[in-house]
Design a protein around this motif. Sequence first.
Motif, PDB file in Angstrom:
ATOM      1  N   GLN A  70       0.820  -1.209   0.000  1.00 29.24           N
ATOM      2  CA  GLN A  70       0.000   0.000   0.000  1.00 29.24           C
ATOM      3  C   GLN A  70       0.862   1.271   0.000  1.00 29.24           C
ATOM      4  OE1 GLN A  70      -3.390   0.047  -0.423  1.00 29.24           O
ATOM      5  NE2 GLN A  70      -3.027  -2.128  -0.778  1.00 29.24           N
ATOM      6  N   ILE A  71       1.962   1.234   0.717  1.00 28.44           N
ATOM      7  CA  ILE A  71       2.859   2.392   0.746  1.00 28.44           C
ATOM      8  C   ILE A  71       3.501   2.596  -0.624  1.00 28.44           C
ATOM      9  CG2 ILE A  71       5.001   3.300   1.732  1.00 28.44           C
ATOM     10  CD1 ILE A  71       4.222   1.913   4.359  1.00 28.44           C
ATOM     11  N   PHE A  72       3.952   1.512  -1.218  1.00 31.55           N
ATOM     12  CA  PHE A  72       4.577   1.596  -2.538  1.00 31.55           C
ATOM     13  C   PHE A  72       3.554   2.052  -3.576  1.00 31.55           C
ATOM     14  CE2 PHE A  72       6.522  -0.223  -6.421  1.00 31.55           C
ATOM     15  CZ  PHE A  72       7.812   0.275  -6.281  1.00 31.55           C
ATOM     16  N   PHE A  97      12.428  -5.407 -10.457  1.00 30.55           N
ATOM     17  CA  PHE A  97      11.832  -6.568  -9.794  1.00 30.55           C
ATOM     18  C   PHE A  97      10.595  -6.174  -8.994  1.00 30.55           C
ATOM     19  CE2 PHE A  97      11.128  -9.271  -6.150  1.00 30.55           C
ATOM     20  CZ  PHE A  97      10.985 -10.503  -6.761  1.00 30.55           C
ATOM     21  N   LEU A  98      10.678  -5.067  -8.257  1.00 36.76           N
ATOM     22  CA  LEU A  98       9.530  -4.650  -7.446  1.00 36.76           C
ATOM     23  C   LEU A  98       8.303  -4.379  -8.308  1.00 36.76           C
ATOM     24  CD1 LEU A  98      11.179  -2.235  -4.855  1.00 36.76           C
ATOM     25  CD2 LEU A  98      10.331  -4.558  -4.445  1.00 36.76           C
ATOM     26  N   LEU A  99       8.488  -3.697  -9.429  1.00 39.94           N
ATOM     27  CA  LEU A  99       7.353  -3.411 -10.299  1.00 39.94           C
ATOM     28  C   LEU A  99       6.754  -4.701 -10.841  1.00 39.94           C
ATOM     29  CD1 LEU A  99       8.775  -0.283 -12.162  1.00 39.94           C
ATOM     30  CD2 LEU A  99       6.980  -0.304 -10.428  1.00 39.94           C
ATOM     31  N   LYS A 100       7.604  -5.650 -11.226  1.00 40.59           N
ATOM     32  CA  LYS A 100       7.112  -6.942 -11.693  1.00 40.59           C
ATOM     33  C   LYS A 100       6.390  -7.682 -10.568  1.00 40.59           C
ATOM     34  CE  LYS A 100       8.842  -6.968 -15.918  1.00 40.59           C
ATOM     35  NZ  LYS A 100       8.033  -7.135 -17.151  1.00 40.59           N
ATOM     36  N   TYR A 101       6.980  -7.663  -9.396  1.00 39.93           N
ATOM     37  CA  TYR A 101       6.398  -8.343  -8.233  1.00 39.93           C
ATOM     38  C   TYR A 101       5.019  -7.787  -7.895  1.00 39.93           C
ATOM     39  CZ  TYR A 101       5.772  -9.259  -3.195  1.00 39.93           C
ATOM     40  OH  TYR A 101       5.268  -9.599  -1.962  1.00 39.93           O
ATOM     41  N   PHE A 102       4.849  -6.484  -8.075  1.00 38.43           N
ATOM     42  CA  PHE A 102       3.564  -5.850  -7.772  1.00 38.43           C
ATOM     43  C   PHE A 102       2.607  -5.848  -8.962  1.00 38.43           C
ATOM     44  CE2 PHE A 102       5.953  -3.633  -4.235  1.00 38.43           C
ATOM     45  CZ  PHE A 102       5.237  -4.242  -3.214  1.00 38.43           C
ATOM     46  N   GLY A 103       2.936  -6.581 -10.011  1.00 36.99           N
ATOM     47  CA  GLY A 103       1.991  -6.812 -11.098  1.00 36.99           C
ATOM     48  C   GLY A 103       2.079  -5.877 -12.281  1.00 36.99           C
ATOM     49  N   ILE A 104       3.178  -5.130 -12.411  1.00 35.30           N
ATOM     50  CA  ILE A 104       3.342  -4.200 -13.537  1.00 35.30           C
ATOM     51  C   ILE A 104       4.214  -4.851 -14.599  1.00 35.30           C
ATOM     52  CG2 ILE A 104       4.218  -1.936 -14.234  1.00 35.30           C
ATOM     53  CD1 ILE A 104       3.650  -1.022 -11.336  1.00 35.30           C
ATOM     54  N   ASP A 105       3.705  -4.961 -15.809  1.00 32.90           N
ATOM     55  CA  ASP A 105       4.413  -5.670 -16.874  1.00 32.90           C
ATOM     56  C   ASP A 105       5.265  -4.773 -17.763  1.00 32.90           C
ATOM     57  OD1 ASP A 105       3.380  -8.184 -16.144  1.00 32.90           O
ATOM     58  OD2 ASP A 105       1.527  -7.797 -17.246  1.00 32.90           O
ATOM     59  N   GLN A 106       4.829  -3.537 -17.954  1.00 30.34           N
ATOM     60  CA  GLN A 106       5.514  -2.664 -18.909  1.00 30.34           C
ATOM     61  C   GLN A 106       6.627  -1.877 -18.194  1.00 30.34           C
ATOM     62  OE1 GLN A 106       2.998  -0.852 -22.133  1.00 30.34           O
ATOM     63  NE2 GLN A 106       1.379  -1.202 -20.645  1.00 30.34           N
ATOM     64  N   VAL A 107       7.784  -2.501 -18.109  1.00 24.45           N
ATOM     65  CA  VAL A 107       8.921  -1.911 -17.411  1.00 24.45           C
ATOM     66  C   VAL A 107      10.168  -2.045 -18.268  1.00 24.45           C
ATOM     67  CG1 VAL A 107      10.298  -1.900 -15.301  1.00 24.45           C
ATOM     68  CG2 VAL A 107       7.904  -2.647 -15.218  1.00 24.45           C
ATOM     69  N   LYS A 108      10.866  -0.950 -18.466  1.00 24.18           N
ATOM     70  CA  LYS A 108      12.120  -0.961 -19.226  1.00 24.18           C
ATOM     71  C   LYS A 108      13.203  -0.233 -18.430  1.00 24.18           C
ATOM     72  CE  LYS A 108      10.482  -2.673 -23.203  1.00 24.18           C
ATOM     73  NZ  LYS A 108      10.961  -3.915 -23.824  1.00 24.18           N
ATOM     74  N   GLY A 150      18.922  -8.813  -0.560  1.00 17.61           N
ATOM     75  CA  GLY A 150      17.821  -8.827  -1.516  1.00 17.61           C
ATOM     76  C   GLY A 150      17.879  -7.754  -2.578  1.00 17.61           C
ATOM     77  N   VAL A 151      19.013  -7.069  -2.728  1.00 18.12           N
ATOM     78  CA  VAL A 151      19.135  -6.009  -3.738  1.00 18.12           C
ATOM     79  C   VAL A 151      19.904  -6.500  -4.961  1.00 18.12           C
ATOM     80  CG1 VAL A 151      20.013  -3.701  -4.252  1.00 18.12           C
ATOM     81  CG2 VAL A 151      18.918  -4.155  -2.061  1.00 18.12           C
ATOM     82  N   THR A 152      21.177  -6.847  -4.780  1.00 18.37           N
ATOM     83  CA  THR A 152      21.975  -7.240  -5.952  1.00 18.37           C
ATOM     84  C   THR A 152      21.478  -8.545  -6.577  1.00 18.37           C
ATOM     85  OG1 THR A 152      23.652  -8.337  -4.578  1.00 18.37           O
ATOM     86  CG2 THR A 152      24.012  -6.020  -5.136  1.00 18.37           C
ATOM     87  N   ALA A 153      20.760  -9.353  -5.804  1.00 17.96           N
ATOM     88  CA  ALA A 153      20.149 -10.554  -6.371  1.00 17.96           C
ATOM     89  C   ALA A 153      19.251 -10.210  -7.547  1.00 17.96           C
ATOM     90  CB  ALA A 153      19.352 -11.292  -5.306  1.00 17.96           C
ATOM     91  N   CYS A 154      18.668  -9.017  -7.512  1.00 23.02           N
ATOM     92  CA  CYS A 154      17.751  -8.610  -8.582  1.00 23.02           C
ATOM     93  C   CYS A 154      18.464  -8.468  -9.924  1.00 23.02           C
ATOM     94  CB  CYS A 154      17.039  -7.319  -8.208  1.00 23.02           C
ATOM     95  SG  CYS A 154      15.966  -7.491  -6.748  1.00 23.02           S
ATOM     96  N   SER A 155      19.752  -8.151  -9.913  1.00 27.16           N
ATOM     97  CA  SER A 155      20.505  -8.100 -11.168  1.00 27.16           C
ATOM     98  C   SER A 155      20.585  -9.487 -11.792  1.00 27.16           C
ATOM     99  CB  SER A 155      21.920  -7.551 -10.925  1.00 27.16           C
ATOM    100  OG  SER A 155      21.893  -6.170 -10.684  1.00 27.16           O
ATOM    101  N   ASN A 156      20.800 -10.496 -10.969  1.00 29.25           N
ATOM    102  CA  ASN A 156      20.812 -11.860 -11.499  1.00 29.25           C
ATOM    103  C   ASN A 156      19.426 -12.281 -11.979  1.00 29.25           C
ATOM    104  OD1 ASN A 156      23.446 -12.919 -11.549  1.00 29.25           O
ATOM    105  ND2 ASN A 156      23.431 -13.296  -9.337  1.00 29.25           N
ATOM    106  N   LEU A 157      18.388 -11.901 -11.255  1.00 24.59           N
ATOM    107  CA  LEU A 157      17.023 -12.221 -11.688  1.00 24.59           C
ATOM    108  C   LEU A 157      16.707 -11.567 -13.024  1.00 24.59           C
ATOM    109  CD1 LEU A 157      15.258 -11.872  -8.243  1.00 24.59           C
ATOM    110  CD2 LEU A 157      15.275 -13.947  -9.641  1.00 24.59           C
ATOM    111  N   LEU A 158      17.148 -10.337 -13.188  1.00 24.84           N
ATOM    112  CA  LEU A 158      16.945  -9.612 -14.439  1.00 24.84           C
ATOM    113  C   LEU A 158      17.661 -10.313 -15.593  1.00 24.84           C
ATOM    114  CD1 LEU A 158      16.071  -7.035 -16.030  1.00 24.84           C
ATOM    115  CD2 LEU A 158      18.132  -5.935 -15.134  1.00 24.84           C
TER     116      LEU A 158
END
Length: 275
Positions: A68-70, A101-112, A235-243
Amino acid sequence: MKNFIEIDQLKKDSNCILIDVTLGKGNSSGYERYLKGHLPGAFYMDMEKDLSGAVTDQSGNHPLPDCQIFQAKLQAMGAKQDDCFIIYDGGEGQASARLWFLLKYFGIDQVKIIQAGRLAIEAAGVAYTQDLPAEVEAGTIQLKPNEDLLVDFQRVKAYSEEPGAHQVLMDSRSYERYLGLEEPLYDRAGHIPHAQSYYYGLVYDEKGKLKSQAELEAHFKALKDKEVMVSCGSGVTACSNLLALDEIGISGKLYPGSYSQWLKKKQKIVKGNDQ
């Protein structure tokens, strides 16, 4: 690349919401850098204040932000349900990957993401502004977390005790930290039992751009057809590997608490090469 745009493509996506997540020196807040100059119309989101939630005695050092805050922060940018987002950082990579990752996690698909962030922007001679974005009408975007993109402490603990043949826990920290030779942030050096070292910096080239698909496929070849869990320090740099994994069609799940939560829960760690 499906998750990236080059700086010369920016004008084609001028209707997207632009967000600057530049870090400061030593991964501190980059807000002062933002105030000194940023792309016109760009909002700023801070790693600690915006891209992370409140730290507790049971969490890692960068918990995921409250939904909700985000959501309210995106609404303050005027975000609507079908809006697209463009992200850039200082060229370090992990800040953009975290917001991606956060935008994807919260259901947003159009992210570049702008490849190489400020490094590419400045190399292209694109002008910055010190003007803050104009106030906009509050948006109506509604977010919904996708818990399928995460693994929790209990799942990782089970893996550490009995790793499955088709499971992998990636450790995105430097190889020296993985081996336990150094630990600049926490009081115990080492890694979660049976984790495998995949330093996040290896997915970027010397210009700060994500490496080519062929290079990434070679780098991650052992992960094909595996259940991939991704950790780092907090939980931050892991997102580079996820990307990077997403770019080559491999699904991975974030362990948000990562090594910092593992230590808080006083779990066993090991040193040396465990793979």
